[in-house]
Scaffold this active site. Structure first.
Site, PDB file in Angstrom:
ATOM      1  N   ASP A  12       1.158  -1.338   0.060  1.00 51.96           N
ATOM      2  CA  ASP A  12      -0.108   0.493   0.214  1.00 51.96           C
ATOM      3  C   ASP A  12       0.729   1.658  -0.011  1.00 51.96           C
ATOM      4  O   ASP A  12       1.080   2.009   0.811  1.00 51.96           O
ATOM      5  CB  ASP A  12      -1.228  -0.114   1.351  1.00 51.96           C
ATOM      6  CG  ASP A  12      -1.396   1.418   1.155  1.00 51.96           C
ATOM      7  OD1 ASP A  12      -1.562   1.995   0.374  1.00 51.96           O
ATOM      8  OD2 ASP A  12      -2.221   1.731   2.210  1.00 51.96           O
ATOM      9  N   GLU A  71      -1.298  -1.531  -4.877  1.00 48.41           N
ATOM     10  CA  GLU A  71      -2.650  -0.874  -4.464  1.00 48.41           C
ATOM     11  C   GLU A  71      -2.243   0.259  -6.058  1.00 48.41           C
ATOM     12  O   GLU A  71      -1.473   0.879  -6.195  1.00 48.41           O
ATOM     13  CB  GLU A  71      -3.169   0.224  -3.598  1.00 48.41           C
ATOM     14  CG  GLU A  71      -3.897   0.259  -3.409  1.00 48.41           C
ATOM     15  CD  GLU A  71      -5.060   0.942  -2.559  1.00 48.41           C
ATOM     16  OE1 GLU A  71      -5.930   1.977  -1.664  1.00 48.41           O
ATOM     17  OE2 GLU A  71      -4.968   0.095  -1.254  1.00 48.41           O
ATOM     18  N   ASP A 143      -2.200   1.292   7.541  1.00 43.10           N
ATOM     19  CA  ASP A 143      -1.234   0.478   6.037  1.00 43.10           C
ATOM     20  C   ASP A 143      -1.338  -0.864   5.753  1.00 43.10           C
ATOM     21  O   ASP A 143      -0.564  -1.028   4.748  1.00 43.10           O
ATOM     22  CB  ASP A 143      -0.139   1.655   6.461  1.00 43.10           C
ATOM     23  CG  ASP A 143      -0.543   3.407   6.292  1.00 43.10           C
ATOM     24  OD1 ASP A 143      -1.160   3.775   5.856  1.00 43.10           O
ATOM     25  OD2 ASP A 143      -0.028   3.251   7.101  1.00 43.10           O
TER      26      ASP A 143
END
Length: 173
Positions: A12, A71, A143
């Site tokens: 991420d 992502e 996260d």
């Protein structure tokens, strides 16, 4: 590691905090290996990008993932934020490319829809589902949970034999 087991590194990307999570995927439920957050808030500019790059390279060297699930950046209202995030994402992709780790990319909506069941789930819902799916005793940091969700999303697509590119073009599974 048996041939049927794949190690997936989920990322991420973020300009201040980049989450990572590694799972092993096999014939049954995925297994949690490690997760964490690369924190670079105290650095500025290029030093942040360098630290993200070096940290991702170290993670790849240490855990030898078979694939990286990242992502995708979604468009922010603030173009400066999108550019900064894009730079962080770029160094993550560059680290994987240099280390010869194949890359799959997923939108936040794809990830949330796959993990939570709805594409606009909030952070708490993602954390809850990641904890449940990986049978973790503690809730992962936000996260890190997002990175694990990305890895789990890739695992689900591959387990079901779904081409992620077709999903992003509007096909349903």
């Amino acid at each position: 590691m048996p041939a049927s087991v794949h190690r997936i590194l989920g990322i991420d990307p973020g300009s201040r905090k980049t989450g990572f999570g590694i799972i092993e995927s096999g014939r049954y439920n995925p297994n949690y290996l490690v997760s964490g957050v690369i924190r670079v808030e105290k650095f500025s500019g290029a030093q942040r990008l360098k630290n993200i790059f070096e940290s991702v390279c170290q993670i790849i060297d240490q855990y030898q993932p078979d694939i990286m699930a990242v992502e995708k950046v979604f468009v922010y209202k603030n173009p400066k934020s999108a550019i900064t995030l894009g730079q962080a994402r770029g160094v993550v992709l560059c680290a994987a490319a240099i280390k010869n780790v194949p890359i799959m990319e997923y939108t936040p909506t794809q990830i949330k829809s796959t993990i939570v069941g709805k594409g606009h789930a909030n952070k708490d819902q993602v954390q809850f589902m990641v904890q449940r799916l990986l049978k973790l005793t503690d809730t992962p940091q936000e996260d890190a949970a997002d990175a694990l969700a990305c890895a789990l999303c890739h695992d689900r697509y591959m387990t079901l034999g779904i081409d992620p590119e077709q999903i992003s073009k509007g096909s349903k599974f």
